[in-house]
Scaffold this active site. Structure first.
Site, PDB file in Angstrom:
ATOM      1  N   LEU A  40      68.267  76.470  39.720  1.00 56.66           N
ATOM      2  CA  LEU A  40      69.150  77.092  40.708  1.00 56.66           C
ATOM      3  C   LEU A  40      70.336  76.202  41.061  1.00 56.66           C
ATOM      4  O   LEU A  40      70.202  74.989  41.152  1.00 56.66           O
ATOM      5  CB  LEU A  40      68.351  77.422  41.976  1.00 56.66           C
ATOM      6  CG  LEU A  40      67.153  78.350  41.782  1.00 56.66           C
ATOM      7  CD1 LEU A  40      66.493  78.649  43.126  1.00 56.66           C
ATOM      8  CD2 LEU A  40      67.534  79.639  41.071  1.00 56.66           C
ATOM      9  N   HIS A  44      73.404  80.765  42.602  1.00 55.68           N
ATOM     10  CA  HIS A  44      72.171  81.486  42.960  1.00 55.68           C
ATOM     11  C   HIS A  44      72.009  81.557  44.481  1.00 55.68           C
ATOM     12  O   HIS A  44      71.552  82.559  45.024  1.00 55.68           O
ATOM     13  CB  HIS A  44      70.948  80.772  42.370  1.00 55.68           C
ATOM     14  CG  HIS A  44      70.895  80.763  40.879  1.00 55.68           C
ATOM     15  ND1 HIS A  44      71.057  79.613  40.136  1.00 55.68           N
ATOM     16  CD2 HIS A  44      70.704  81.765  39.994  1.00 55.68           C
ATOM     17  CE1 HIS A  44      70.954  79.907  38.856  1.00 55.68           C
ATOM     18  NE2 HIS A  44      70.743  81.203  38.731  1.00 55.68           N
ATOM     19  N   ASP A 158      77.808  87.173  35.050  1.00 60.10           N
ATOM     20  CA  ASP A 158      77.229  87.859  33.895  1.00 60.10           C
ATOM     21  C   ASP A 158      77.668  89.316  33.945  1.00 60.10           C
ATOM     22  O   ASP A 158      76.866  90.228  34.197  1.00 60.10           O
ATOM     23  CB  ASP A 158      75.709  87.726  33.919  1.00 60.10           C
ATOM     24  CG  ASP A 158      75.284  86.270  33.782  1.00 60.10           C
ATOM     25  OD1 ASP A 158      75.650  85.637  32.784  1.00 60.10           O
ATOM     26  OD2 ASP A 158      74.614  85.759  34.691  1.00 60.10           O
ATOM     27  N   VAL A 184      80.662  82.044  41.641  1.00 61.99           N
ATOM     28  CA  VAL A 184      80.933  80.810  42.395  1.00 61.99           C
ATOM     29  C   VAL A 184      81.456  79.774  41.396  1.00 61.99           C
ATOM     30  O   VAL A 184      80.894  79.609  40.302  1.00 61.99           O
ATOM     31  CB  VAL A 184      79.652  80.293  43.091  1.00 61.99           C
ATOM     32  CG1 VAL A 184      79.933  78.982  43.818  1.00 61.99           C
ATOM     33  CG2 VAL A 184      79.135  81.338  44.067  1.00 61.99           C
ATOM     34  N   ARG A 195      73.525  76.306  32.574  1.00 63.75           N
ATOM     35  CA  ARG A 195      73.746  75.597  31.302  1.00 63.75           C
ATOM     36  C   ARG A 195      74.806  74.496  31.432  1.00 63.75           C
ATOM     37  O   ARG A 195      74.946  73.689  30.510  1.00 63.75           O
ATOM     38  CB  ARG A 195      74.138  76.583  30.199  1.00 63.75           C
ATOM     39  CG  ARG A 195      72.978  77.482  29.775  1.00 63.75           C
ATOM     40  CD  ARG A 195      73.297  78.330  28.560  1.00 63.75           C
ATOM     41  NE  ARG A 195      72.113  78.971  28.009  1.00 63.75           N
ATOM     42  CZ  ARG A 195      71.719  80.210  28.294  1.00 63.75           C
ATOM     43  NH1 ARG A 195      72.400  80.957  29.134  1.00 63.75           N
ATOM     44  NH2 ARG A 195      70.612  80.714  27.750  1.00 63.75           N
TER      45      ARG A 195
END
Ligand code: PAF
Length: 288
Positions: A40, A44, A158, A184, A195
């Site tokens: 996270l 998130h 996404d 963000v 990642r």
């Protein structure tokens, strides 16, 4: 809204989670789900903050879903940091962290019944990661069935995933509202991603070319599609560490590439490999 219970409880099984949520619902509580694969970051936590606004009980699921990784992808090395994740959620009003083992989600080891993401699911991310969106939709559908949330919160980073989840919910009449939170970013523009932790300092610098390409595309939007693509590609430049996968402008309603003379709302999608790490980003633009 009902009172928030102090503390975050980690729940590893479907039956336990269903029992706990049934008790909370019987007391009149509404439920919001934030589906994650863990590792996270502040992106998130923004989803969690939104979920807190939407419902009494917030469930964060943490599950690295093998079904959405292809052969040769980073399933094995994908960061699994449950303790740190739970610590990050403490005090944020998350009542339950649903953290099932793979065998809890896929008890027979194989999954015969899966969802298909259709044509859009085979484009862009889906072209580079065949089967990724079928696996993603399958696990999101399972999570929605397990939690039965009033709302589920996803990140705009996404964008293709969001499009496909929204369409699935509509197509399958799932009674959950899908809520989307803006991407963000770090102060220099890099979109937060689990990642990013794979990047060394030079690659971290090179990764900025994705958000720079989006800014250049936006700046060229009034000049039309050809300029958007040219300026975006130019911003990505000739960087040893960056291999462009796609830079495409899509219609937000269909997620198909816009026509050459398109005007109005559009979304620029970019994906590139930075070193060995695949990164994606996107921005809304208005073609004029
Ligand atoms: O965006 C993600 O982290 C994953 O695709 C999701 C939605 C949690 C499904 O595994």
């Amino acid at each position: 809204m009902t009172e928030v219970t102090a503390g975050t409880r980690v729940v590893p099984t479907i039956s336990e989670l269903r029992g706990l949520l049934a008790e909370r619902r019987a007391a009149g509580a509404s439920v919001a789900l934030v589906p994650t694969m863990g590792a996270l970051h502040a992106g998130h936590l923004a989803l969690v903050a939104r979920a807190r606004q939407l419902a009494d009980v917030v469930v964060v699921s943490i599950f690295v879903n093998p079904l959405q990784f292809g052969p040769g992808e980073d399933l094995d090395r994908y960061p699994r940091t449950l303790d740190a994740d739970v610590a990050a959620l403490e005090g944020l009003g998350v009542e339950f962290v649903f953290a099932p083992a793979v065998a809890e989600m896929y008890p027979s080891g194989e999954v015969d019944t899966t969802l298909r993401a259709g044509r859009v699911g085979s484009l862009y991310e889906g072209a580079s990661r065949p089967g990724h969106f079928d696996g993603m939709l399958t696990v999101v559908s399972k999570l929605l069935n397990i939690v039965s949330p009033d709302a589920a919160v996803f990140g705009q980073k996404d964008a293709q995933q969001v499009f496909l989840v929204r369409r699935m919910v509509r197509d399958l009449d799932v009674p959950t509202t899908i809520d989307v939170v803006p991407t963000v970013r770090e102060a220099d523009g890099l979109a937060l991603s689990s990642r990013n932790r794979y990047l060394d300092p030079a690659q971290r610098q090179a990764a900025l070319t994705l958000s720079e390409a989006l800014r250049a595309a936006d700046a060229a939007a009034t000049d039309g599609l050809a300029e958007v693509l040219a300026e975006g590609a130019a911003a990505l430049g000739d960087h040893d560490d960056v291999t462009l996968d796609y830079l495409v402008v899509v219609d937000p309603e269909t997620f198909l590439p816009v026509a050459d003379d398109a005007r109005g709302a559009a979304v620029v999608l970019v994906a590139a490999r930075v070193g060995a790490t695949r990164l994606i980003d996107n921005a809304a633009i208005t073609l004029g």
